[in-house]
Design a protein around this motif. Structure first.
Motif, PDB file in Angstrom:
ATOM      1  N   TYR A 141       3.579   2.039  -8.752  1.00 31.58           N
ATOM      2  CA  TYR A 141       2.557   1.776  -9.776  1.00 31.58           C
ATOM      3  C   TYR A 141       2.038   3.075 -10.392  1.00 31.58           C
ATOM      4  CZ  TYR A 141      -1.735   0.097 -11.949  1.00 31.58           C
ATOM      5  OH  TYR A 141      -2.733  -0.170 -12.846  1.00 31.58           O
ATOM      6  N   PHE A 142       1.847   4.088  -9.567  1.00 27.93           N
ATOM      7  CA  PHE A 142       1.325   5.358 -10.070  1.00 27.93           C
ATOM      8  C   PHE A 142       2.428   6.301 -10.537  1.00 27.93           C
ATOM      9  CE2 PHE A 142      -2.399   4.071  -7.502  1.00 27.93           C
ATOM     10  CZ  PHE A 142      -3.335   4.085  -8.529  1.00 27.93           C
ATOM     11  N   GLY A 143       3.671   5.801 -10.606  1.00 30.29           N
ATOM     12  CA  GLY A 143       4.756   6.587 -11.172  1.00 30.29           C
ATOM     13  C   GLY A 143       5.331   7.633 -10.247  1.00 30.29           C
ATOM     14  N   LYS A 144       5.127   7.495  -8.955  1.00 31.33           N
ATOM     15  CA  LYS A 144       5.654   8.487  -8.011  1.00 31.33           C
ATOM     16  C   LYS A 144       7.128   8.231  -7.683  1.00 31.33           C
ATOM     17  CE  LYS A 144       1.616  10.390  -7.378  1.00 31.33           C
ATOM     18  NZ  LYS A 144       1.301  11.697  -7.935  1.00 31.33           N
TER      19      LYS A 144
ATOM     20  N   LEU B  94       0.804  -1.217   0.000  1.00 31.49           N
ATOM     21  CA  LEU B  94       0.000   0.000   0.000  1.00 31.49           C
ATOM     22  C   LEU B  94       0.844   1.277   0.000  1.00 31.49           C
ATOM     23  CD1 LEU B  94      -2.791  -1.046   2.514  1.00 31.49           C
ATOM     24  CD2 LEU B  94      -2.943  -0.915   0.037  1.00 31.49           C
ATOM     25  N   THR B  95       2.142   1.174   0.220  1.00 31.14           N
ATOM     26  CA  THR B  95       2.987   2.373   0.212  1.00 31.14           C
ATOM     27  C   THR B  95       3.920   2.349  -0.994  1.00 31.14           C
ATOM     28  OG1 THR B  95       4.481   1.266   1.763  1.00 31.14           O
ATOM     29  CG2 THR B  95       2.845   2.766   2.694  1.00 31.14           C
ATOM     30  N   GLN B  96       5.029   1.620  -0.898  1.00 28.96           N
ATOM     31  CA  GLN B  96       5.990   1.616  -2.006  1.00 28.96           C
ATOM     32  C   GLN B  96       5.388   1.032  -3.276  1.00 28.96           C
ATOM     33  OE1 GLN B  96       6.856   0.474   1.091  1.00 28.96           O
ATOM     34  NE2 GLN B  96       8.936   1.105   1.593  1.00 28.96           N
TER      35      GLN B  96
END
Length: 90
Positions: free
Chosen positions: A49-52, A42-44
């Motif tokens: 996945y969302f490109g952050k 839920l964090t990394q």
């Protein structure tokens, strides 16, 4: 038959020890899954996945040596006397 019956309490104790060990291992697995793995997803995981974050590249790690990755190699700089596993002169 009498010999087997004489050992019954010992076998009962062994099964209890086995059950207790498996019980503790099972709870440890459940704790690690819900306490470590899911929060990591839920964090990394979602951040990547969302490109952050920069996508993980295994080749980036393979190219670097252990010291370059930030690990301290204790025996790379030995102090004192004695036979050492690692010497810096290769």
């Amino acid at each position: 038959m009498l010999t087997v019956l004489a050992l019954w309490p010992f076998y009962q104790f062994l099964w209890f020890v086995f059950f207790l060990t498996m019980f503790l291992i099972g709870f440890w697995c459940i704790f690690m899954f819900f306490g470590v793995v899911i929060p990591m997803w839920l964090t990394q995981g979602l951040a990547e996945y969302f490109g952050k974050t920069k996508p993980f590249d295994p080749e980036d790690i393979r190219r670097r040596t252990v010291v370059e990755q930030g690990a301290e190699v204790i025996y790379s700089n030995p102090k004192g006397e004695g036979p050492f596993i690692h010497h810096d002169h290769h």
